[in-house]
Enzyme design. Structure first.
Site, PDB file in Angstrom:
ATOM      1  CE1 TYR A  27     101.794  87.069  83.693  1.00 53.37           C
ATOM      2  CE2 TYR A  27     104.130  86.347  83.987  1.00 53.37           C
ATOM      3  CZ  TYR A  27     102.913  86.798  84.650  1.00 53.37           C
ATOM      4  OH  TYR A  27     102.898  86.799  86.001  1.00 53.37           O
ATOM      5  CD  GLN A  72      96.924  87.316  89.928  1.00 53.79           C
ATOM      6  OE1 GLN A  72      96.869  86.364  89.875  1.00 53.79           O
ATOM      7  NE2 GLN A  72      97.626  88.344  90.548  1.00 53.79           N
ATOM      8  CG  ASP A  99     120.815  83.223  75.081  1.00 53.36           C
ATOM      9  OD1 ASP A  99     120.326  82.374  74.701  1.00 53.36           O
ATOM     10  OD2 ASP A  99     121.686  82.843  76.053  1.00 53.36           O
ATOM     11  CD  GLU A 124      83.953  60.720  53.886  1.00 50.60           C
ATOM     12  OE1 GLU A 124      83.019  61.827  54.261  1.00 50.60           O
ATOM     13  OE2 GLU A 124      84.855  60.875  53.768  1.00 50.60           O
ATOM     14  CG  HIS A 162      78.722  66.916  52.957  1.00 58.70           C
ATOM     15  ND1 HIS A 162      78.336  66.927  53.965  1.00 58.70           N
ATOM     16  CD2 HIS A 162      79.971  67.655  53.233  1.00 58.70           C
ATOM     17  CE1 HIS A 162      78.693  67.323  55.169  1.00 58.70           C
ATOM     18  NE2 HIS A 162      80.009  67.860  54.714  1.00 58.70           N
TER      19      HIS A 162
END
Lengths: 434, 434
Positions: free
Chosen positions: A133, A194, A364, A418, A423
């Site tokens: 942009y 847009q 810059d 767990e 698994h």
């Protein structure tokens, strides 16, 4: 005259005075956010039709079809040819230096193989398609096109699509010239929320991208926040900042102008000088007062320096570094002899300019490192825009039959702990039957 | 029985069938977002008082002061000692492997000096302080503590603060043990949006951090989104996914169980198999139907596989790779001979498991790479959690007097082109007077 605030780190009220000087909160305007959301939804559902409507309404550009919003490549080349030689050469030299710096940021795939034949690694790939942009109007900076586009192309992004609003149909030749130099692939004359919607969701004309970068106004920022997740985004930048640490032996006019170079961006920009030498701070204050009236942007400078700028007397350069780490500035100038010594102490800053000759303005435009930097203390946890923002990693895990015996037992134990039985079973299937 | 969907890439409706199977949009519940915002504001303004109030209300934990919410280190060690030997050794082995993999991700500072003495570089530093959110209750996974904490400590983060809710005062010993192993520095028994607020803004008791990582419920996710900018955050994870590419020669039961190991996470988890061999897909379907009733989480499996799972017949393994790139899965298993050949074609995936022995579950626990991976197609633009998420970069720019002559002229030309006179003047001050 007292254009700029004066503080002293020895004052009992210093910490709170500094903190209120630094206080800045991006106002998140609900009505802007709502408008951006509506525009995004319209573009998502009605595509090019919505895009043409908003472009007509906001940019006063009327075209027969969305295809006519594409800015043809030959017009970029024409724009490049039309630039004054100094500017064209400047852009080309800057692009070359920026490219050369960023090439060192490219990450490579790596792997390693363990004794039992298991191979682990990290595969690095570029993003497929990125949207850039570029704001229209006064804030259209060709240097910003270079700084955003070059890292993407160095990363290997296959298609870089620039969008930029062209209010009343005016196309900025410097921006188009920079796009040509930086290797942008396609460009469209669209902007606002847009354009963000078109890049995020794609339309019949605008291809959907994987990430959107580049600065924009409040609507663009709100739209970027909202499409995050569907696509990647870069940071939402706050006001620009410079912090200068000086030992009091750089010409005061140089430092005053360095402060101006930040303050001239806009009224919210912040310019702060830290120095242990009170007499030097007086000198800089006098230089500010003397030079300011001659500057084209004197009004902006006066407001920015008056509201958010400060000359701060510190006990020592050591203390200056501590304050710098608290502020985590976007730009930090260390205007001293042996700046390496002080850089050692700096943990948080977007870019560090070392020595009396390294003015921020060199960074810059053309020193090489990126000028898109973390603002508003986010240098505590984030980095300049870089090639790493346009590459991503995939873990590689190739397990040998032998490796599966070791890893499978560990994984099964932990999975059962767990409560994840599938698994465990998946790992156990790879164990050799006794 | 037809537990799982069947698709064929040759069918005319395939693209749209696949796309509706993949469709998932995190519902952003306005009321959750509003509640999170209120909690954040309360913690920000009333600190520990608010934290104690919410902890009493949501976790039914009543303590005299916020200090009592800290979980003392000796209790972590006690938790570690209390674990069954297999689990303790499993956690330690996993931690060791995860650490060893992540050490290869550590970035180093680099610099280079140009012919005229100008030095450019990139300084790499760890974040100072990081917060790790660990969910309470059923979703408290010690493996997740390892995967989030270890990269932070490898990066050099000085202070890693774990927060975890302890509903009714119940502290999970596996989580505390994992914290001890992973090198967590402090832990607090707080959770929800109030814990995110405490970490982001700090209270008298909870130190403010620079970044917050770790999974959480919808309130935690909403709060993380809102504090982003004040602190860094990791990704907001969507449902977990696996995509398996198989040549049809891995035992069908193994692949069925690999699909289960993803589907058992929750009803929204997604498990998809791509294979050119229809007979093999039949075999896997039969194995799913046969194995499913015996699984402890059969209900979750049935819903997840029925709604979001699929066995897809493809024309070729080449086409399977193309589809994988479109899906950009979190986990990709390439269950074939010579998986390197197919990995070459893969551009987008969180983790790639290569060969018949590399089940995803090995990667979830102990192979070494991270199990925090990009979901919902975000592997197009993002990476596994890694050391790079806990390090950041500062650009270094040291310009020699000679270098300032070249760079200053370029910068001044470009700055004037952009109408930024102070930028130009600041560069021009460094030019030697003729």
């Amino acid at each position: 005259m007292t254009t700029i605030n004066r503080l002293d780190s020895r004052d009992p009220g210093f910490a709170s005075a500094l903190s209120s000087l630094l206080a800045f909160e991006a106002s998140q305007d609900e009505s802007i956010d709502r408008a951006a959301a509506d525009i995004l939804a319209a573009v998502r559902h009605r595509g090019d039709d919505a895009l043409l409507e908003y472009t007509r309404r906001f940019d006063r550009v009327e075209v027969a079809s969305a295809q006519a919003l594409e800015i043809p490549r030959d017009s970029w080349q024409a724009a490049l040819q039309s630039l004054p030689a100094a500017q064209r050469q400047g852009l080309e030299a800057a692009a070359q230096r920026v490219r050369s710096y960023h090439e060192r940021q490219r990450a490579q795939t790596w792997t390693y193989t363990e004794a039992d034949g298991t191979m682990l690694g990290q595969k690095v790939t570029p993003l497929d398609r990125v949207g850039l942009y570029v704001p229209g109007g006064k804030a259209a900076y060709p240097s910003s096109v270079l700084m955003n586009a070059i890292p993407a192309k160095v990363a290997g992004v296959a298609e870089l699509i620039m969008v930029t609003p062209t209010p009343d149909g005016l196309r900025n030749p410097m921006v188009l010239a920079a796009a040509a130099i930086a290797g942008v692939d396609r460009a469209f004359a669209i902007g606002g929320a847009q354009a963000i919607g078109a890049l995020a969701y794609g339309t019949a004309t605008i291809p959907a991208v994987d990430k959107i970068v580049g600065p924009g106004n409040a609507y663009v920022a709100a739209a970027k926040r909202r499409v995050f997740g569907t696509v990647g985004i870069d940071m939402i930048a706050g006001p620009s900042e410079i912090l200068v640490i000086c030992d009091g032996r750089t010409p005061a006019d140089w430092i005053a102008m360095d402060l101006f170079s930040q303050a001239e961006h806009d009224e919210l920009a912040q310019a702060i000088l830290l120095c242990p030498d009170a007499a030097y701070l007086d000198e800089v204050a006098a230089s500010i007062d003397r030079q300011l009236p001659g500057m084209p942007r004197a009004d902006i400078l006066r407001e920015s320096l008056g509201k958010r700028g400060a000359l701060i007397q510190v006990r020592s350069l050591e203390e200056a570094c501590d304050i710098a780490n608290d502020i985590a500035p976007e730009h930090l100038e260390i205007s001293t002899d042996d700046p390496e010594k002080w850089v050692e102490r700096i943990r948080h800053a977007g870019a560090i300019f070392m020595g009396r000759y390294a003015s921020e303005s060199l960074g810059d435009y053309c020193a090489g490192p990126n000028h898109v930097l973390p603002t508003s203390r986010t240098a505590r946890f984030s980095s300049p825009l870089g090639v790493y923002d346009f590459q991503k990693r995939s873990s590689l895990i190739q397990v040998s039959r032998q490796g599966a015996q070791t890893l499978g037992r560990i994984a099964a134990d932990l999975a059962l702990g767990e409560g994840l039985q599938a698994h465990a079973a998946s790992a156990q299937y790879r164990l050799d039957k006794a």
